[in-house]
Design an enzyme around this catalytic site. Structure first.
Site, PDB file in Angstrom:
ATOM      1  N   LYS A 197       0.828  -1.210   0.000  1.00  0.00           N
ATOM      2  CA  LYS A 197       0.000   0.000   0.000  1.00  0.00           C
ATOM      3  C   LYS A 197       0.858   1.254   0.000  1.00  0.00           C
ATOM      4  CE  LYS A 197      -3.148  -2.859  -0.068  1.00  0.00           C
ATOM      5  NZ  LYS A 197      -2.159  -3.923  -0.247  1.00  0.00           N
TER       6      LYS A 197
ATOM      7  N   VAL B 225       0.712 -16.015  -8.491  1.00  0.00           N
ATOM      8  CA  VAL B 225      -0.357 -16.968  -8.813  1.00  0.00           C
ATOM      9  C   VAL B 225      -1.073 -17.481  -7.564  1.00  0.00           C
ATOM     10  CG1 VAL B 225       0.707 -17.689 -10.978  1.00  0.00           C
ATOM     11  CG2 VAL B 225       1.302 -18.876  -8.859  1.00  0.00           C
TER      12      VAL B 225
ATOM     13  N   GLY C 139      -0.411 -13.872 -13.349  1.00  0.00           N
ATOM     14  CA  GLY C 139      -1.526 -13.868 -12.412  1.00  0.00           C
ATOM     15  C   GLY C 139      -2.207 -12.516 -12.329  1.00  0.00           C
TER      16      GLY C 139
ATOM     17  N   GLU D  95      -2.705 -14.096 -17.537  1.00  0.00           N
ATOM     18  CA  GLU D  95      -3.691 -14.775 -16.689  1.00  0.00           C
ATOM     19  C   GLU D  95      -4.188 -16.034 -17.385  1.00  0.00           C
ATOM     20  OE1 GLU D  95      -5.980 -16.406 -14.319  1.00  0.00           O
ATOM     21  OE2 GLU D  95      -5.100 -14.562 -13.522  1.00  0.00           O
TER      22      GLU D  95
ATOM     23  N   ILE E 170      -2.828  -9.566  -5.916  1.00  0.00           N
ATOM     24  CA  ILE E 170      -1.408  -9.227  -5.798  1.00  0.00           C
ATOM     25  C   ILE E 170      -0.831  -8.795  -7.138  1.00  0.00           C
ATOM     26  CG2 ILE E 170       0.877 -10.125  -5.202  1.00  0.00           C
ATOM     27  CD1 ILE E 170      -0.568 -12.040  -3.237  1.00  0.00           C
TER      28      ILE E 170
ATOM     29  N   HIS F 165     -23.194  15.672   3.107  1.00  0.00           N
ATOM     30  CA  HIS F 165     -23.021  16.204   1.754  1.00  0.00           C
ATOM     31  C   HIS F 165     -21.988  17.329   1.780  1.00  0.00           C
ATOM     32  CE1 HIS F 165     -24.003  17.533  -2.313  1.00  0.00           C
ATOM     33  NE2 HIS F 165     -24.004  18.769  -1.830  1.00  0.00           N
TER      34      HIS F 165
END
Length: 478
Positions: free
Chosen positions: A58, A277, A188, A211, A192, A451
Site C-alpha cells: 500500500k 499466482v 496472475g 492470466e 497481488i 453532503h
C-alpha cells in the site's frame, strides 16, 4: 524448568498477534512464537501483512499514484510542477520505514499487554507441547493449555517460472525493485498481481499481465470486473486472458517467457517477471507426526466453524485454514478463538467478509454478486450510481467507477454491495455494517448521509434499487 502458558500462539501475523494481545487482555498468560527477522536480524512481528504484504504494497501504491497524479493531473487543479521525477530508492526506503514503525508498534503492544515474545520456529508436539527451535539450532519445549496455529502462507512457486529473486521474483521481491523495469511481466491477474503491476506501470514500466483463466476477476461482480478490466487496460496494463505460462528462460538480465493461448504458443521477453499466482499455507514442519492435528492434501489444517482442530485445545486461524486469505479474516478468527477459550459464545459471519483490491480505482465488495444470486435462483433488484454524478468525486477529479447495491426482490434485504471507484475500501465497509444488521435498501435510502461525500453514492445506489434515486435517472420506475 519448562515454561507453561494458558495460550501459546505460533505465528505473529495479523491473526497470531491479534489473538495473543486479546488473550492477554482477557487475563490469559500468553506467549507468541515468531521466527521472522528483519534485515538486522531482529525479531519482526506482524507476519507477511506488515513486513512484505498488505502494508508495504500500500505504501508503494500510494507513492506511485501520487507520482502519477503529479505528472498527469495536477494541472487540472491549476498546479504547475515542472518535470516530475521519481526517486525509486527513496520510495522503497519510505516503505521500509513504515514497516519498521508498525512492526515495532506490535512489539510495544505485546509489552504493554504482557505477551511473551519468543523468537524461533514453533512446532506442535503431542499433548499441546510446543517445541521452539532457535536460530542457533538449540531447542526448548513449552507447555500450553491452548495452542493457536497461525503460521500464515507463502507465495506459490510454479515450475515454468522458478523464482530467483533477481529477474524472476515473487511478491516479496517485487517490493524491492531499485529501478523501474522497462518491460515487466506479471503472472496472475489476481489481487497481488494487479496491485504490484499497477505500481510499476504508474512509474513507467510496460506491464503485461498473463492470466491463465479466460475470465477477469472471477470472484467480483461481473459489472465491476468489466469496468476494472477496461480501466486498468486504459492505464497501461496489457491484460492477456487465457494465457497459460509453460516455460521461462533467463538470459542475463532478462527473461523469455513462453505461454499458450487460443492462437497457440507465444513468446515474450521481460526485464523483470513477477510470479503472483496465489499463496499456500505454511504447515511444513509445523506439526509433529503425533500432534493429532489433521491437514488436507494442500496443506490446510482441518477446523470446524469455530477454528477448532481435531485436538481439544488446539486451534488454527488465518491462511492455514480454508477460506479467503485475508488479514482481517485472520484477525477476527483470532479474537473469536480467544473469546471461546474464555468460555464466551463468539462466532464469525463468514458471509460478510469484505474483499478489496487496492488498484486505482479501488475495487471492493461484500456479500454476493449478481451472477451468484441469479445462479441460486434468487430474484433481485439492483441499484447503481456512478461517481461521475458525484459532486465530491468531481471536486477530487476522481470520477471513475460506480456503487452497486443488490437487494432481494421480495424482502428488499441488501444481499451485496459492490464498489469500484474512489475510497471503495472505505465505502464497502458501510455496506458490511448495514448487511450485518439485516438492513433493507429502503433503510439505507432513508438514512441521512453527509453532503458532499463519496458515501452519498452508496445512498443513491440504495435509493436506485427501488427506483428512487435523486441524482441519476432511474432505470426502475417506482
Amino acid at each position: 524448568m519448562t515454561q507453561k502458558f494458558d495460550v501459546v500462539v505460533i505465528g505473529a501475523g495479523p491473526g497470531g498477534y491479534v489473538a495473543a494481545i486479546k488473550a492477554a487482555q482477557l487475563g490469559l498468560k500468553t506467549a507468541c512464537i515468531e521466527k521472522y527477522t528483519d534485515a538486522e536480524g531482529k525479531l519482526a512481528l506482524g507476519g507477511t501483512c506488515l513486513n512484505v504484504g498488505c502494508i508495504p504494497s500500500k505504501a508503494l501504491l500510494d507513492s506511485s499514484w501520487k507520482y502519477k497524479e503529479a505528472k498527469e493531473s495536477f494541472n487540472v487543479h491549476g498546479i504547475s510542477t515542472g518535470e516530475v521525477k521519481m526517486d525509486v530508492a527513496a520510495m522503497v526506503g519510505r516503505k521500509a520505514g513504515i514497516v519498521k514503525n508498525l512492526t515495532g508498534g506490535v512489539a510495544t503492544l505485546f509489552k504493554a499487554n504482557g505477551v511473551t515474545s519468543i523468537q524461533g520456529h514453533g512446532k506442535l508436539l503431542a499433548g499441546k507441547k510446543v517445541e521452539v527451535t532457535k536460530a542457533d539450532g538449540t531447542t526448548e519445549v513449552i507447555e500450553a493449555e491452548n495452542v493457536i496455529l497461525a503460521s500464515g502462507s507463502r507465495p506459490i512457486d510454479i515450475p515454468p517460472a522458478p523464482v530467483d529473486q533477481n529477474v524472476i521474483v515473487d511478491s516479496t521481491g517485487a517490493l524491492e525493485f531499485q529501478a523501474v523495469p522497462k518491460r515487466l511481466g506479471v503472472i496472475g491477474a489476481g489481487v497481488i498481481g494487479l496491485e504490484l503491476g499497477s505500481v510499476w506501470a504508474r512509474l513507467g514500466a510496460e506491464v503485461t499481465v498473463l492470466e491463465a483463466l479466460d475470465t477477469f476477476l472471477m470472484a467480483a461482480d461481473t459489472a465491476v470486473s468489466k469496468e476494472a478490466q477496461k480501466t486498468l487496460t486504459k492505464q497501461g496494463l496489457d491484460i492477456k486472458l487465457g494465457a497459460r505460462v509453460t516455460g521461462s528462460k533467463v538470459n542475463g538480465n532478462e527473461v523469455e517467457v513462453t505461454y499458450t493461448n487460443a492462437e497457440g504458443e507465444q513468446k515474450i521477453t521481460f526485464d523483470k517477471l513477477i510470479v503472483a499466482v496465489g499463496r499456500r499455507p505454511v504447515t511444513t514442519d509445523l506439526l509433529a507426526a503425533d500432534s493429532g492435528v489433521t491437514i488436507d492434501e494442500r496443506g490446510y489444517i482441518f477446523v470446524d466453524d469455530y477454528c477448532a482442530t481435531s485436538v481439544p485445545g488446539v486451534y488454527a486461524i488465518g491462511d492455514v485454514v480454508r477460506g479467503m486469505m485475508l488479514a482481517h479474516k485472520a484477525s477476527e478468527e483470532g479474537i473469536m478463538v480467544v473469546e471461546r477459550i474464555k468460555g464466551h459464545k463468539a462466532q464469525m459471519n463468514y458471509d460478510l467478509i469484505p474483499s478489496v483490491i487496492y488498484t486505482h480505482p479501488e475495487i471492493a465488495w461484500v456479500g454476493k454478486t449478481e451472477q451468484a444470486l441469479k445462479a441460486e435462483g434468487v430474484e433481485v433488484n439492483v441499484g447503481t450510481f456512478p461517481f461521475a454524478a458525484s459532486g465530491r468525486a468531481m471536486a477530487a477529479n476522481d470520477t471513475g467507477g460506480f456503487v452497486k447495491v443488490i437487494a432481494d426482490a421480495k424482502t428488499d434485504r441488501v444481499l451485496g454491495v459492490h464498489v469500484i471507484g474512489p475510497s471503495a475500501a472505505e465505502l464497502v465497509q458501510q455496506g458490511a455494517i448495514a448487511m450485518e444488521f439485516g438492513t433493507s435498501a429502503e433503510d439505507l435510502g432513508m438514512m441521512v448521509f453527509s453532503h458532499p461525500t463519496l458515501s452519498e453514492a452508496l445512498h443513491e445506489a440504495a435509493l436506485a434499487v427501488n427506483g428512487g434515486a435523486i441524482h441519476v435517472a432511474n432505470r426502475k420506475k417506482r
